[in-house]
Structures are given as structure tokens and as C-alpha cells.
Design an enzyme around this catalytic site. Structure first.
Site, PDB file in Angstrom:
ATOM      1  N   ARG A  38       0.846  -1.194   0.000  1.00 55.23           N
ATOM      2  CA  ARG A  38       0.000   0.000   0.000  1.00 55.23           C
ATOM      3  C   ARG A  38       0.874   1.233   0.000  1.00 55.23           C
ATOM      4  NH1 ARG A  38      -4.428   0.825   4.644  1.00 55.23           N
ATOM      5  NH2 ARG A  38      -2.742   1.793   5.818  1.00 55.23           N
ATOM      6  N   SER A 107     -13.067  -3.428   1.494  1.00 56.57           N
ATOM      7  CA  SER A 107     -13.185  -2.678   2.748  1.00 56.57           C
ATOM      8  C   SER A 107     -14.575  -2.069   2.819  1.00 56.57           C
ATOM      9  CB  SER A 107     -12.128  -1.570   2.826  1.00 56.57           C
ATOM     10  OG  SER A 107     -10.848  -2.108   3.029  1.00 56.57           O
ATOM     11  N   LYS A 136      -4.154   5.743   8.584  1.00 58.91           N
ATOM     12  CA  LYS A 136      -5.186   6.007   7.584  1.00 58.91           C
ATOM     13  C   LYS A 136      -6.127   7.064   8.134  1.00 58.91           C
ATOM     14  CE  LYS A 136      -8.072   3.686   4.194  1.00 58.91           C
ATOM     15  NZ  LYS A 136      -8.861   2.505   3.838  1.00 58.91           N
TER      16      LYS A 136
END
Length: 213
Positions: A38, A107, A136
Site C-alpha cells: 500500500r 473494505s 489512515k
């Protein structure tokens, strides 16, 4: 079926290039069972280079490499799958492009999202933000253990808890019924990623035993 127990997610704040490869290799030695690349700021070319380099570590170890958001990058490098949010490519389209054997995670933000993602062909769901996470900032209000349990109760595919999971609370997520935990800073930000991963694996194993009827 993949082993969901310890799902480790990379973050550029904890290293790119050689440092990233060293940390991922250490995490796998410690017991990481899945790795997700990521890096939302990286260019497409950089992501492809990073993914190809990571595959030289993950594939010999038998650990799936998942690409966050980018179906094109996963296709380009032959990664094991992708992980998609509600605003990314629909899972049904990703499934059509990547084929029946790809690992495709979703998600969900609501139970309705979770049910839709399952119906569209998701392999698993990454559910959170469980406890609140600095990695995040747009994750929204933490849903807590109860929020994880609500989604687990509604779907038939594995659920991996994510968001602020540490050695102090990992067991709670497993006891709630999650197939595994997804972590970023708890392993990639640790001074010794191998030892951190090994410690988490011990916690997961113990919690699984306690959760058995």
C-alpha cells in the site's frame, strides 16, 4: 484458502526500496501470512517496481502479495490479488479482470457494502477501523469490536480486522470471530519486525484456542 492470521500492510513512512524489502522479509520470517503493498503516493512505475521486488520475497515463502487499490498493477506484475475500497473498482469488475483464483478483498463501510462485496465475489473483507489508526486518517470513526462482530454475523467469507491493532488488543479481535488481523505500524513500524510478527502470531494462536468451543 489463504491463511489470514497475520496480514501485514506496508506503508511508505516505514521505508521504501531496500528498507521495505528488508522489513517485509523480516515480517515473513516472524510469521506474516499475507503481505499487502500500500503506497498511495507512489507513481504507477514505482508501484510496479516495488511489487516485482516484493514478489521475489513473498512467492518463495508461499505468502500471497496483495496490491492495494490498483488492479492494473496487480495484473502487470502477476500479484496474487488486490484490496479494494468502496470507491475503487467494483469487485465484480476486478474479479472479471483478475480471474476466479485471484484474492480480492474489500473494505466495506456498512453492512450493506459487506453483503454487496460478498455477492460480487470478494474473497475476504478487511473490516475497521477497529480501534482508531494514525496510518489512515480518512478511516472514519472506530467501529470497535462490536462493529466487527456485526459484519462477521452477516457474511460467510473471512473477515480480517484492521485499524489500530496492537499486541495489547489483537486477541480481542480474534476472540470476536475474525479470521485474522491486519497491521501496519505494529509490524512495519517496529524496531524488530520479525520479533513483532512472531509475538503477534503467538497472541493469535492463544486467542484462537481460547475462542474454540
Amino acid at each position: 484458502m489463504p491463511d489470514w492470521r497475520l496480514y501485514v500492510i506496508t506503508d511508505p513512512r516505514y521505508g521504501r526500496g531496500g528498507a521495505l524489502l528488508e522489513k517485509v522479509a523480516a515480517a515473513i520470517r516472524g510469521g506474516a501470512t499475507i503481505v499487502q503493498l500500500r503506497d498511495k503516493q507512489a507513481t504507477t512505475r514505482t508501484l510496479i517496481e516495488q511489487a516485482r521486488a516484493l514478489l521475489t520475497i513473498t512467492r518463495p515463502a508461499g505468502v500471497p502479495l496483495i496490491i492495494n487499490d490498483r488492479v492494473d498493477v496487480a495484473l502487470a506484475v502477476g500479484a496474487d490479488g488486490v484490496h479494494l475500497g468502496v470507491d475503487d473498482m467494483p469487485i465484480a469488475d476486478a474479479r472479471r479482470l483478475l480471474g476466479p483464483h485471484a484474492i480480492i478483498g474489500g473494505s466495506p463501510e456498512t453492512i450493506e457494502d459487506a453483503l454487496r462485496m460478498q455477492q460480487e465475489g470478494a474473497t475476504y473483507l478487511g473490516v475497521g477501523d477497529v480501534f482508531g489508526t494514525p496510518t489512515k486518517p480518512d478511516a472514519g470513526t472506530p467501529i470497535g469490536i462490536e462493529g466487527v462482530q456485526r459484519i462477521i454475523a452477516q457474511v460467510a467469507i473471512p473477515v480480517v480486522g484492521i485499524g489500530g491493532i496492537t499486541i495489547a488488543n489483537a486477541a480481542d479481535v480474534i476472540r470476536a470471530g475474525a479470521a485474522g488481523i491486519a497491521v501496519v505500524s505494529a509490524v512495519m513500524g517496529a524496531q524488530n519486525p520479525e520479533a513483532a510478527a512472531r509475538h503477534l502470531r503467538r497472541i493469535i494462536s492463544q486467542a484462537r484456542q481460547e475462542a474454540q468451543p
